[in-house]
Write an enzyme that holds these catalytic residues in place. Structure first.
Site, PDB file in Angstrom:
ATOM      1  N   CYS A   1       6.244 -20.803  73.854  1.00  0.00           N
ATOM      2  CA  CYS A   1       6.455 -20.964  75.293  1.00  0.00           C
ATOM      3  C   CYS A   1       6.718 -22.420  75.604  1.00  0.00           C
ATOM      4  CB  CYS A   1       5.236 -20.472  76.052  1.00  0.00           C
ATOM      5  SG  CYS A   1       5.243 -18.700  76.121  1.00  0.00           S
TER       6      CYS A   1
ATOM      7  N   ARG B   1       9.333 -36.949  50.579  1.00  0.00           N
ATOM      8  CA  ARG B   1      10.452 -36.126  51.030  1.00  0.00           C
ATOM      9  C   ARG B   1      11.515 -35.920  49.939  1.00  0.00           C
ATOM     10  NH1 ARG B   1      11.874 -36.639  56.509  1.00  0.00           N
ATOM     11  NH2 ARG B   1      10.599 -38.502  56.430  1.00  0.00           N
TER      12      ARG B   1
ATOM     13  N   SER C   1      11.306 -44.273  56.646  1.00  0.00           N
ATOM     14  CA  SER C   1      11.546 -42.954  56.066  1.00  0.00           C
ATOM     15  C   SER C   1      13.004 -42.564  56.244  1.00  0.00           C
ATOM     16  CB  SER C   1      10.656 -41.919  56.739  1.00  0.00           C
ATOM     17  OG  SER C   1      10.987 -41.812  58.103  1.00  0.00           O
TER      18      SER C   1
ATOM     19  N   GLY D   1      10.123 -43.366  51.158  1.00  0.00           N
ATOM     20  CA  GLY D   1      11.055 -43.335  52.280  1.00  0.00           C
ATOM     21  C   GLY D   1      12.483 -43.006  51.903  1.00  0.00           C
TER      22      GLY D   1
ATOM     23  N   PRO E   1       7.731 -41.741  46.571  1.00  0.00           N
ATOM     24  CA  PRO E   1       8.572 -40.771  47.273  1.00  0.00           C
ATOM     25  C   PRO E   1       7.812 -39.494  47.620  1.00  0.00           C
ATOM     26  CG  PRO E   1       9.042 -40.740  44.927  1.00  0.00           C
ATOM     27  CD  PRO E   1       8.048 -41.847  45.143  1.00  0.00           C
TER      28      PRO E   1
HETATM   29  C1  LIG Z   1       4.959 -41.499  54.272  1.00  0.00           C
HETATM   30  C2  LIG Z   1       4.722 -42.455  53.188  1.00  0.00           C
HETATM   31  C3  LIG Z   1       5.378 -42.300  51.969  1.00  0.00           C
HETATM   32  C4  LIG Z   1       6.375 -41.207  51.712  1.00  0.00           C
HETATM   33  O1  LIG Z   1       7.466 -41.242  52.562  1.00  0.00           O
HETATM   34  P1  LIG Z   1       8.740 -40.302  52.255  1.00  0.00           P
HETATM   35  O2  LIG Z   1       9.639 -40.579  53.390  1.00  0.00           O
HETATM   36  O3  LIG Z   1       8.231 -38.894  52.260  1.00  0.00           O
HETATM   37  O4  LIG Z   1       9.260 -40.695  50.930  1.00  0.00           O
HETATM   38  C5  LIG Z   1       5.097 -43.197  50.965  1.00  0.00           C
HETATM   39  N1  LIG Z   1       4.206 -44.195  51.138  1.00  0.00           N
HETATM   40  C6  LIG Z   1       3.558 -44.367  52.292  1.00  0.00           C
HETATM   41  C7  LIG Z   1       2.594 -45.468  52.415  1.00  0.00           C
HETATM   42  C8  LIG Z   1       3.788 -43.518  53.348  1.00  0.00           C
HETATM   43  O5  LIG Z   1       3.146 -43.698  54.490  1.00  0.00           O
END
Ligand SMILES: *Cc1c(COP(=O)(O)O)cnc(C)c1O
Length: 478
Positions: free
Chosen positions: A388, A317, A236, A272, A315
């Protein structure tokens, strides 16, 4: 009006010329300050949003989400087409899923990935066509797999040998046939500018490449399963193409071997793709990224004398991250003076319950005064929550104007991904509402929790009390 950097500031954080500026790429493109200096998001002044919905508030810029989704889809489709194949883009719902967002994805021509029965229900509630859903997860339950088969989910990504036997039984009972991919672990793990390539990665997802041939042979024996290809997700917040290239090369070796015993029409290289959390992050433009990755696959296929498979990408993020901005109200302020400098602590009315990433991953964020422009020189500040727990940090390092005061609104950008999904009720703090903004109009997309919501789960409270307005109880009765 420049203050010297203090020794407490990390090297990457420059003293800003203007501690009110909005770094390009970090904020939604619509973000700007009005004539009075107040922040406007998607055409909506933040003061209006807060008047209607309170703080903390997660604001999602719909235009930004749609633009990024369409840009990724276009970029991968164009790159694939240039290399004689096709590309499909799945939105990784785990980054942030609500029915409204799922509908935007479908409207922008994307598919949707889910990884639990709960996420599947959200996608179905949004009327995402089941054939457009990919179902992930390293421990899908029999019940989850049954409902996926029953509704006709488009692709199930198998993550273990045990899952094959579960699906064999389920599809036999249902008289169904499902498309499946096998998630493999290429030994490549990428993050930001680096990748690590090992023979065996020490993690729970996927099967080692060396085991995959026998596992695919087993999948191909099962009448209810249609094997369509391999899946690999390498990490990621990745900025470069190098990790994808290395991983694709390893996966294509296996892909070529599998072609000897049957069709392998597809290849899914996961998601990622990195985003800018602060101004020092420099993700590659999506066109470059798509072109680089697809070219690497095409060259890998040419070298092995095989056809370029249909590609898919996932994708999360990169679509929703920069579209989100969290608004808080500043409560208390403290200056801590140490031998090597001073740090200002600004406490806001949320914290690790609405953004766990800083505490969990050491993630870096930025922040700006939102209700007005600041005055005075930049002061090294740390934005902390109300929990906290001393690790309850929202923004570890930021320069904020010296006159930031209790009652001011503070905005933290790039909170669209993995904040709401990882939120908690730590300290019985209700989760904030989520609104989308577009062309000056705001729309509630997930309502905020109330303390009454939280108390309603407490089985020790007598029925007759549970409907009471909790804000009306304690003070008067004490
Ligand atoms: C988390 C994940 C994604 C998305 O990852 P990003 O960093 O949000 O783009 C895509 N495919 C799989 C299998 C994941 O576990």
């Amino acid at each position: 009006m420049h203050s010297a950097p203090t020794a407490l500031a990390p090297e990457w954080l420059a003293v800003p010329d203007d501690p009110d500026d909005l770094a390009e790429g970090v904020w939604p493109a619509s973000a700007h300050r009005d004539a009075e200096g107040a922040l406007v998001l998607g055409g909506a002044p933040v003061a209006d949003l807060v008047r209607s919905y309170g703080t903390p508030l997660l604001v999602i810029d719909e235009g930004e989400v749609r633009r990024r989704a369409a840009a990724l889809r276009d970029a991968f489709e164009a790159a694939a087409s240039a290399h004689g194949t096709t590309a499909r883009v799945y939105y990784a719902g785990k980054a942030f899923l609500s029915t409204v967002v799922a509908r935007w994805m479908v409207e922008e021509g994307l598919n949707v990935d889910v990884c639990t029965g709960g996420e599947l229900q959200v996608a179905l509630a949004a009327s995402v066509e089941p054939s457009r859903i990919g179902f992930h997860g390293n421990n899908k339950s029999v019940t989850e797999l049954e409902s996926a088969v029953e509704v006709g989910v488009g692709t199930i990504i198998i993550d273990s040998a045990i899952e094959i036997e579960r699906l064999a039984a389920i599809t036999a009972r249902a008289g169904a046939r499902v498309r499946v991919m096998l998630r493999v672990n290429s030994g490549v793990h990428a993050e930001t500018h680096d990748f690590l390539a090992t023979a065996h990665e020490d993690q729970k997802f996927g099967l080692p490449l060396a085991d995959a041939e026998a596992v695919v042979a087993r999948i191909r024996e099962i009448p209810g399963l249609e094997f369509v290809g391999l899946h690999c997700h390498i990490g990621s917040q990745i900025f470069g193409v190098a990790g994808f290239r290395e991983s694709a090369s390893r996966v294509l070796d296996l892909h070529a071997v599998l072609l000897e015993d049957g069709p392998v029409p597809e290849l899914n290289l996961g998601g990622g793709f990195g985003i800018a959390y602060t101004r020092v992050d420099d993700p590659a433009p999506v066109g470059e990224l798509a072109e680089g990755i697809v070219t690497a696959v095409a060259e890998g296929c040419a070298a092995r004398g095989i056809d370029v498979p249909a590609l898919s990408f996932e994708p999360g993020r990169a679509i929703i991250g920069n579209a989100g901005v969290t608004l808080y109200e500043i409560g208390t302020i403290k200056d801590v003076v140490l031998e090597n400098g001073a740090r200002r602590y600004l406490s806001v009315d949320g914290g690790m319950s609405d953004n766990a990433r800083t505490a969990l991953y050491g993630a870096q964020y930025s922040a700006r005064l939102a209700s007005r422009a600041g005055d005075g020189e930049p002061v090294l500040s740390r934005v902390v929550g109300k929990h906290c727990e001393s690790g309850d940090i929202v923004v570890d390092h930021e320069y904020l104007p010296a006159d930031a005061a209790p009652g001011d609104l503070l905005a933290v950008p790039a909170t669209g991904a993995y904040c709401a999904p990882l939120s908690s009720n730590y300290n019985h703090v209700p989760r904030p509402p989520i609104v989308s903004v577009l062309d000056g109009a705001a729309r509630l997309i997930v309502r905020g929790e109330t303390v009454a919501d939280l108390l309603s789960r407490d089985a020790g409270i007598p029925e007759s009390d549970s409907g009471a307005d909790p804000t009306q109880t304690s003070e008067g009765e004490r």
